[in-house]
Design a protein around this motif. Structure first.
Motif, PDB file in Angstrom:
ATOM      1  N   ARG A   1     -46.153  26.200 -23.576  1.00  0.00           N
ATOM      2  CA  ARG A   1     -46.908  27.199 -24.340  1.00  0.00           C
ATOM      3  C   ARG A   1     -46.259  28.583 -24.331  1.00  0.00           C
ATOM      4  O   ARG A   1     -46.180  29.227 -25.392  1.00  0.00           O
ATOM      5  N   PRO A   2     -45.801  29.105 -23.193  1.00  0.00           N
ATOM      6  CA  PRO A   2     -45.164  30.431 -23.226  1.00  0.00           C
ATOM      7  C   PRO A   2     -43.966  30.498 -24.156  1.00  0.00           C
ATOM      8  O   PRO A   2     -43.752  31.514 -24.830  1.00  0.00           O
ATOM      9  N   LEU A   3     -43.177  29.428 -24.233  1.00  0.00           N
ATOM     10  CA  LEU A   3     -42.034  29.404 -25.142  1.00  0.00           C
ATOM     11  C   LEU A   3     -42.498  29.456 -26.587  1.00  0.00           C
ATOM     12  O   LEU A   3     -41.975  30.240 -27.384  1.00  0.00           O
TER      13      LEU A   3
ATOM     14  N   ASP B   1     -54.635  29.784 -16.957  1.00  0.00           N
ATOM     15  CA  ASP B   1     -53.422  30.614 -16.977  1.00  0.00           C
ATOM     16  C   ASP B   1     -53.130  31.220 -18.348  1.00  0.00           C
ATOM     17  O   ASP B   1     -51.990  31.613 -18.618  1.00  0.00           O
ATOM     18  N   TRP B   2     -54.111  31.340 -19.210  1.00  0.00           N
ATOM     19  CA  TRP B   2     -53.898  31.853 -20.564  1.00  0.00           C
ATOM     20  C   TRP B   2     -53.331  33.273 -20.535  1.00  0.00           C
ATOM     21  O   TRP B   2     -52.330  33.572 -21.179  1.00  0.00           O
ATOM     22  N   THR B   3     -53.986  34.156 -19.760  1.00  0.00           N
ATOM     23  CA  THR B   3     -53.572  35.559 -19.736  1.00  0.00           C
ATOM     24  C   THR B   3     -52.141  35.711 -19.241  1.00  0.00           C
ATOM     25  O   THR B   3     -51.325  36.415 -19.856  1.00  0.00           O
ATOM     26  N   GLU B   4     -51.820  35.066 -18.128  1.00  0.00           N
ATOM     27  CA  GLU B   4     -50.488  35.200 -17.550  1.00  0.00           C
ATOM     28  C   GLU B   4     -49.411  34.674 -18.498  1.00  0.00           C
ATOM     29  O   GLU B   4     -48.334  35.280 -18.626  1.00  0.00           O
ATOM     30  N   GLU B   5     -49.698  33.571 -19.157  1.00  0.00           N
ATOM     31  CA  GLU B   5     -48.701  32.974 -20.047  1.00  0.00           C
ATOM     32  C   GLU B   5     -48.509  33.805 -21.309  1.00  0.00           C
ATOM     33  O   GLU B   5     -47.383  33.956 -21.796  1.00  0.00           O
ATOM     34  N   VAL B   6     -49.588  34.354 -21.837  1.00  0.00           N
ATOM     35  CA  VAL B   6     -49.460  35.212 -23.022  1.00  0.00           C
ATOM     36  C   VAL B   6     -48.717  36.493 -22.673  1.00  0.00           C
ATOM     37  O   VAL B   6     -47.846  36.946 -23.428  1.00  0.00           O
ATOM     38  N   LEU B   7     -49.041  37.093 -21.537  1.00  0.00           N
ATOM     39  CA  LEU B   7     -48.337  38.306 -21.121  1.00  0.00           C
ATOM     40  C   LEU B   7     -46.847  38.043 -20.914  1.00  0.00           C
ATOM     41  O   LEU B   7     -46.002  38.869 -21.278  1.00  0.00           O
ATOM     42  N   ALA B   8     -46.519  36.890 -20.333  1.00  0.00           N
ATOM     43  CA  ALA B   8     -45.107  36.535 -20.139  1.00  0.00           C
ATOM     44  C   ALA B   8     -44.412  36.353 -21.485  1.00  0.00           C
ATOM     45  O   ALA B   8     -43.284  36.820 -21.682  1.00  0.00           O
ATOM     46  N   ALA B   9     -45.079  35.682 -22.421  1.00  0.00           N
ATOM     47  CA  ALA B   9     -44.499  35.466 -23.751  1.00  0.00           C
ATOM     48  C   ALA B   9     -44.281  36.782 -24.479  1.00  0.00           C
ATOM     49  O   ALA B   9     -43.229  37.000 -25.101  1.00  0.00           O
ATOM     50  N   LEU B  10     -45.259  37.688 -24.382  1.00  0.00           N
ATOM     51  CA  LEU B  10     -45.131  38.987 -25.043  1.00  0.00           C
ATOM     52  C   LEU B  10     -44.020  39.815 -24.420  1.00  0.00           C
ATOM     53  O   LEU B  10     -43.272  40.504 -25.129  1.00  0.00           O
TER      54      LEU B  10
END
Length: 202
Positions: free
Chosen positions: A99-101, A21-30
């Motif tokens: 991680r997203p936070l 889930d790296w991509t989804e979490e980074v996109l959500a964080a951004l």
């Protein structure tokens, strides 16, 4: 256009990551970091309108106002981020955890420099608009996006694209744009001075 480019770079970089889930979490964080930071960027974007209205008639007052805004907004942005307001927004309102936070906060703190760099860019944008010297602005915007894309691909190729790289790429793009419009402002100012000097010669 820089943000869609960064999102696409994240997607490409995510294909090389073995983390779930790296991509989804980074996109959500951004998305959260960029969205919150946009509140402050919208404030600094109005600086161009101030220059168009007042720069030619009240140049010293306009510069003084610009300095206060360019210096003050990054401080306000950082203060909001470390205050309970920031925690409430990221954790409770947006529902980020783990991680997203962490990644959203890392990107947001990096974006605290945006009002400074964009403010400098808008200073020269405003001068160009007030003096009807806006040709370079379109080319500078294209080069901003090209630098984001080029450096982003370089980071991916080197395997150095990190969850906080998005904010750094955005800052880099605005810095490139600010440098270009500054160089052009210096050029047309020199030409204007030379033209006035020549017109006064007998």
């Amino acid at each position: 256009l820089s943000r869609p480019i960064i999102n696409q770079l994240v997607t490409v970089a995510g294909k090389r990551e073995a983390i779930s889930d790296w991509t989804e979490e980074v996109l959500a964080a951004l998305a959260v970091a960029f969205g919150f930071a946009m509140i402050f960027q919208m404030m600094i974007n109005q600086l161009r309108n101030v220059y168009v209205t007042f720069a030619l008639e009240r140049p010293s007052e306009t510069r003084a106002f610009a300095v206060q805004l360019i210096v003050g907004l990054p401080r306000l942005m950082l203060f909001v981020g470390v205050s309970p307001v920031g925690g409430w927004f990221f954790e409770h309102m947006q529902g980020l955890t783990g991680r997203p936070l962490d990644w959203a906060l890392q990107n947001y703190y990096g974006l605290c420099a945006v009002p400074l760099i964009v403010g400098l860019r808008n200073h020269f944008h405003g001068l160009a608009m007030a003096n009807r010297r806006t040709t370079i602005m379109g080319a500078a915007s294209i080069l901003r996006n090209a630098s984001v894309l080029g450096v982003g691909w370089g980071l991916i190729w080197l395997g150095k694209f990190e969850p906080w790289s998005g904010s750094i790429l955005l800052l880099l793009g605005f810095l490139v744009e600010a440098i270009i419009v500054r160089m052009d402002a210096l050029r047309w100012k020199r030409n204007a001075v030379a033209s006035n000097t020549n017109s006064r010669q007998p």
